[in-house]
Structure formats: C-alpha cells, structure tokens
Design a protein around this motif. Structure first.
Motif, PDB file in Angstrom:
ATOM      1  N   VAL A 126       0.776  -1.237  -0.193  1.00  0.00           N
ATOM      2  CA  VAL A 126      -0.044   0.109  -0.061  1.00  0.00           C
ATOM      3  C   VAL A 126       1.056   1.253   0.227  1.00  0.00           C
ATOM      4  CG1 VAL A 126      -1.351   1.406   1.495  1.00  0.00           C
ATOM      5  CG2 VAL A 126      -2.122  -0.960   1.060  1.00  0.00           C
ATOM      6  N   VAL A 127       2.013   1.273   0.977  1.00  0.00           N
ATOM      7  CA  VAL A 127       2.830   2.503   0.944  1.00  0.00           C
ATOM      8  C   VAL A 127       3.370   2.549  -0.559  1.00  0.00           C
ATOM      9  CG1 VAL A 127       4.710   3.457   2.079  1.00  0.00           C
ATOM     10  CG2 VAL A 127       3.037   2.170   3.467  1.00  0.00           C
ATOM     11  N   VAL A 128       3.871   1.567  -1.118  1.00  0.00           N
ATOM     12  CA  VAL A 128       4.608   1.819  -2.050  1.00  0.00           C
ATOM     13  C   VAL A 128       3.783   2.173  -3.466  1.00  0.00           C
ATOM     14  CG1 VAL A 128       6.079   0.703  -3.932  1.00  0.00           C
ATOM     15  CG2 VAL A 128       6.463   0.202  -1.631  1.00  0.00           C
ATOM     16  N   ILE A 132       2.999  11.580   2.943  1.00  0.00           N
ATOM     17  CA  ILE A 132       3.475  11.243   4.503  1.00  0.00           C
ATOM     18  C   ILE A 132       2.067  10.996   4.998  1.00  0.00           C
ATOM     19  CG2 ILE A 132       4.335  12.094   6.769  1.00  0.00           C
ATOM     20  CD1 ILE A 132       6.354  13.580   5.511  1.00  0.00           C
ATOM     21  N   PRO A 133       0.978  11.644   5.099  1.00  0.00           N
ATOM     22  CA  PRO A 133      -0.282  11.302   5.906  1.00  0.00           C
ATOM     23  C   PRO A 133      -0.915  10.323   5.220  1.00  0.00           C
ATOM     24  CG  PRO A 133      -0.353  13.530   4.970  1.00  0.00           C
ATOM     25  CD  PRO A 133       0.964  13.183   4.843  1.00  0.00           C
ATOM     26  N   LEU A 134      -0.540  10.361   3.847  1.00  0.00           N
ATOM     27  CA  LEU A 134      -1.341   8.957   3.201  1.00  0.00           C
ATOM     28  C   LEU A 134      -0.502   7.716   3.719  1.00  0.00           C
ATOM     29  CD1 LEU A 134      -1.722  10.694  -0.538  1.00  0.00           C
ATOM     30  CD2 LEU A 134      -3.661   9.775   1.179  1.00  0.00           C
ATOM     31  N   ALA A 135       0.518   7.650   3.513  1.00  0.00           N
ATOM     32  CA  ALA A 135       1.301   6.560   3.875  1.00  0.00           C
ATOM     33  C   ALA A 135       1.001   6.175   5.252  1.00  0.00           C
ATOM     34  CB  ALA A 135       3.063   6.863   3.560  1.00  0.00           C
ATOM     35  N   VAL A 136       1.282   7.094   6.209  1.00  0.00           N
ATOM     36  CA  VAL A 136       1.013   6.528   7.817  1.00  0.00           C
ATOM     37  C   VAL A 136      -0.580   6.184   8.001  1.00  0.00           C
ATOM     38  CG1 VAL A 136       0.806   7.418  10.129  1.00  0.00           C
ATOM     39  CG2 VAL A 136       2.940   8.078   8.587  1.00  0.00           C
ATOM     40  N   GLY A 137      -1.399   6.992   7.443  1.00  0.00           N
ATOM     41  CA  GLY A 137      -2.730   6.537   7.503  1.00  0.00           C
ATOM     42  C   GLY A 137      -3.283   5.110   6.610  1.00  0.00           C
ATOM     43  N   GLY A 138      -2.534   5.091   5.337  1.00  0.00           N
ATOM     44  CA  GLY A 138      -2.610   3.967   4.512  1.00  0.00           C
ATOM     45  C   GLY A 138      -2.377   2.707   5.383  1.00  0.00           C
ATOM     46  N   ALA A 139      -1.178   2.439   5.987  1.00  0.00           N
ATOM     47  CA  ALA A 139      -0.619   1.541   6.788  1.00  0.00           C
ATOM     48  C   ALA A 139      -1.595   1.194   7.886  1.00  0.00           C
ATOM     49  CB  ALA A 139       0.612   1.713   7.239  1.00  0.00           C
ATOM     50  N   ALA A 140      -1.959   2.235   8.678  1.00  0.00           N
ATOM     51  CA  ALA A 140      -3.014   2.313   9.703  1.00  0.00           C
ATOM     52  C   ALA A 140      -4.253   1.866   9.351  1.00  0.00           C
ATOM     53  CB  ALA A 140      -3.109   3.634  10.428  1.00  0.00           C
ATOM     54  N   MET A 141      -4.621   2.072   8.190  1.00  0.00           N
ATOM     55  CA  MET A 141      -6.130   1.304   7.620  1.00  0.00           C
ATOM     56  C   MET A 141      -5.949   0.022   7.587  1.00  0.00           C
ATOM     57  SD  MET A 141      -7.781   3.330   4.591  1.00  0.00           S
ATOM     58  CE  MET A 141      -7.051   4.799   4.888  1.00  0.00           C
ATOM     59  N   VAL A 142      -4.716  -0.330   7.131  1.00  0.00           N
ATOM     60  CA  VAL A 142      -4.812  -2.159   6.878  1.00  0.00           C
ATOM     61  C   VAL A 142      -4.893  -2.632   8.289  1.00  0.00           C
ATOM     62  CG1 VAL A 142      -3.207  -3.674   5.744  1.00  0.00           C
ATOM     63  CG2 VAL A 142      -3.746  -1.756   4.541  1.00  0.00           C
ATOM     64  N   VAL A 143      -3.998  -2.134   9.309  1.00  0.00           N
ATOM     65  CA  VAL A 143      -3.752  -2.798  10.480  1.00  0.00           C
ATOM     66  C   VAL A 143      -5.218  -2.841  11.070  1.00  0.00           C
ATOM     67  CG1 VAL A 143      -2.714  -2.622  12.815  1.00  0.00           C
ATOM     68  CG2 VAL A 143      -1.402  -2.477  10.576  1.00  0.00           C
ATOM     69  N   ALA A 144      -5.955  -1.808  11.028  1.00  0.00           N
ATOM     70  CA  ALA A 144      -7.162  -1.445  11.668  1.00  0.00           C
ATOM     71  C   ALA A 144      -8.299  -2.496  11.140  1.00  0.00           C
ATOM     72  CB  ALA A 144      -7.757   0.004  11.424  1.00  0.00           C
ATOM     73  N   VAL A 199      -6.430   3.063  -2.918  1.00  0.00           N
ATOM     74  CA  VAL A 199      -5.285   2.235  -2.403  1.00  0.00           C
ATOM     75  C   VAL A 199      -5.311   1.462  -1.074  1.00  0.00           C
ATOM     76  CG1 VAL A 199      -2.896   1.492  -2.486  1.00  0.00           C
ATOM     77  CG2 VAL A 199      -3.595   3.343  -3.964  1.00  0.00           C
ATOM     78  N   PRO A 200      -5.176   2.198   0.096  1.00  0.00           N
ATOM     79  CA  PRO A 200      -5.435   1.605   1.101  1.00  0.00           C
ATOM     80  C   PRO A 200      -6.549   1.011   1.670  1.00  0.00           C
ATOM     81  CG  PRO A 200      -4.984   4.026   1.681  1.00  0.00           C
ATOM     82  CD  PRO A 200      -4.716   3.792   0.203  1.00  0.00           C
TER      83      PRO A 200
END
Length: 361
Positions: free
Chosen positions: A130-132, A152-164, A210-211
């Motif tokens: 997702v980040v890539v 930056i907010p997209l990458a952090v939020g995207g990774a958090a979205m997958v984990v959530a 994406v995420p």
C-alpha cells in the motif's frame, strides 16, 4: 478492413494493363508518331547504299517497337519482377515475458510463505504494498499534472488503515479512512492555498483507492480459514488476468474499450470469465469450508468482471496522466500499482460474496 482487401498496391511488382503503359512488350507511343519524331538518316546518292541504310533504319525502328528505346536518350526498361510476399509475423507480447514470469513467481512465493506461516506478516506485506503504491501514484500525479497529494499522511494513514481493518474489521477500516482524510486536509494547510482543492481531492481519492480497498484483503484474513480465502482471491484474480491475456492474444479481434485500453478485446473478456468460473468452482468446492461449486461459478464471474473494470479504471488514470506504467520496480510488470489494479477493486466484491455464501467466520 485490411489493406490487402483493397487489392495489390500499384507499386513495385505491379503489372498493369497494356493501355496503362506499364507492359514491357509493345510500343509505348503511336508507331506513326514515333516514325515522324525519330531522326531520319542521311541517304547517299548511291541507290543501293540508300536501300541498305533504309533497311537498317527499318530494322532499328522494329527493334524500338519490340522493346528498345524510342529515342536515343531513352534507356530500355527491364521487366518488373513481382516481390515475394513477406511471411506472416507472429504476435508478440508487449512485455518481457521471462522477466514478468520470474517476478510473478518470486512475488507469489513471498505472498504464500507469509500467508501460511504467520498472518501478521502477511498484513505487513499488504501495508508495504500500500505504501509503495501510494508513493507511485502521488509521484506520477505530481510529475504529470502538478498535483501535490501529501504522501506522509497518506502513507501513515494507509498502513494504519490496513492494520485497523485486520484488528477491528470494517468499523476500524472506516474510522481509519476518515482520520486519514482529515490528516490530508490539515497537512496541506501548511503550504500556500493555491491548488489546495485539487491536492486534497487527489489525496482523499488516493486514500480510498489504494489502502481502503486493500483493507478488505486484511479482513478476509480474520476468518478461521482466512489464509485459504485470501489464496482463492489471489488465484481467481490471476487466473482471470491469465485467461484474458491468453484468449485475447490468440483469438482477440473485437476491441472491448478501444478509447481506454486498445489491447483488450471482447474475446479476452470471455476468456477471463471462463477461466475464472472454472477456477472458482474448483476452489469453492475443495478449498473453502462450506463452499459449493455453483457459488464458485458466481464468484468467478464477479471476479472476472471486477478485475477487468479495475484494469480499465487504472488505464483511464494512466491515459489521463499520459504514461504507460505507474512505475518500474517490477521488471516485466511495471510498478506495484500496475499489479494492484485488478486486485484492489476485486477485494471488496470477493469479501462481500464470501460473507454472503459462507459467512465471515
């Protein structure tokens, strides 16, 4: 219509009719006119010598009529030869198949290993992809359109979205999506207001495209047979793409959406549907707990349609951006986003149908 259907071109090797002046035999001009315009020899006083000279002149004239030059500065034409037809060329794939197959096998090995060993590792693989993918998408937007979606907010939020999505299900995914959109709006305020609306609009679109869609893959994994569900999801999508490529390359003649993706054909879509339905029936019957073959047929049909629409959707984005691939990280494939284009829109469709057929547990 093919050019050949219009007949042979009037170029090299074409033998026209005599009245068109292309034939090698016969006079190209009127005989009487040729005799009037051809210089006459000087006739000496000797009658015998005159008759000999006239005879030679007549022989020269006959030779000219048969194919020799009509004038002294005209060169005789050689008979035209018909060129041999060129052998038919085989269709070629648009990418390096060896590199594509090698990269595909390597990615498949990593995915399967992480999927069946530790589920949390596979969630990390999803977050990394997702980040890539977000990096590729935002980079192309800035390069081609001057749109600065904050990465930056997209990458952090995207990774958090997958984990959530993996930890809290659909509710967690929606909350993370809302917070990511809010972070994009606030982050962009640190720069001048020019272009604010298009930048944040692109950022919210990227967060959803994406995420958020990828979180449905993580939610599949939460079931007891989650690793098999994800595997069937990946297999059906890959089989659909393979069927579309194989049938379209061999039999494709009718364009599916020429203004969006000229390479896709209706025959390829039929191949995708056929391959995916057969694979779906087999997978639902033997790999999914409580699944039935007829459910697999419907699942395969839905996957083929959603995967094709996802591919066309990214083709629209790339055409608007004026690029062929989203990146170059994967030799023979392009970028990460060029591999996720079919998977992302298929994930929510597959997740929903599985929940309806066999439940979420």
């Amino acid at each position: 219509m093919n050019d050949s259907s219009w007949g042979a071109p009037q170029g090299a090797g074409y033998r026209g009719a005599p009245e068109m002046g292309v034939a090698s035999a016969g006079p190209a001009y009127d005989v009487h006119e040729a005799q009037q315009t051809r210089p006459m020899p000087n006739v000496p006083d000797d009658p015998d010598a005159g008759r000999d000279a006239q005879s030679r002149a007549n022989r020269d004239g006959d030779a000219a009529h048969v194919g020799g030059p009509l004038f002294r500065d005209e060169m005789p034409q050689e008979p035209m030869s018909t060129p041999l037809p060129s052998p038919p060329q085989k269709k070629r794939a648009g990418r390096d198949l060896r590199a594509a197959i090698g990269v595909g096998v390597g990615l498949g090995a990593v995915i399967v290993a992480s999927l069946f060993i530790v589920k949390a590792v596979f969630v990390g693989v999803i977050a990394l992809a997702v980040v890539v993918g977000l990096w590729e998408l935002t980079s192309r937007l800035q390069e081609q359109k001057g749109i600065k979606a904050p990465l930056i907010p997209l990458a952090v939020g995207g990774a958090a979205m997958v984990v959530a999505g993996y930890a809290r299900g659909a509710e967690g995914a929606w909350v993370a999506m809302a917070l990511t959109a809010l972070a994009v709006l606030v982050w962009r305020m640190t720069e001048p207001p020019e272009g604010y609306l298009k930048d944040v609009t692109a950022g919210v679109f990227a967060a959803f495209y994406v995420p958020f869609l990828a979180t449905f893959v993580a939610m599949m994994l939460t079931a007891d047979d989650g690793h098999w569900r994800v595997l069937v999801f990946l297999v059906l999508t890959v089989v659909s793409d393979t069927g579309a490529y194989a049938v379209g390359w061999r039999y494709g003649t009718h364009k599916l959406a020429p203004r969006i993706s000229p390479g896709k054909t209706r025959e390829g879509l039929l191949g995708a549907v056929s391959f995916a339905m057969v694979a779906g029936a087999l997978c639902m019957e033997f790999l999914i707990d409580g699944g039935a073959w007829w459910q697999g047929l419907l699942l395969g049909l839905a996957v083929a349609v959603s995967a094709t629409l996802g591919d066309l959707g990214e083709s629209m984005i790339k055409r608007d951006l004026g690029i062929k691939d989203m990146g170059t990280l994967l030799p023979g494939h392009g970028g990460i986003m060029d591999r996720l284009d079919s998977l992302l829109p298929t994930a929510p469709v597959f997740w929903l149908l599985l929940v309806l057929f066999v439940g979420s547990g």
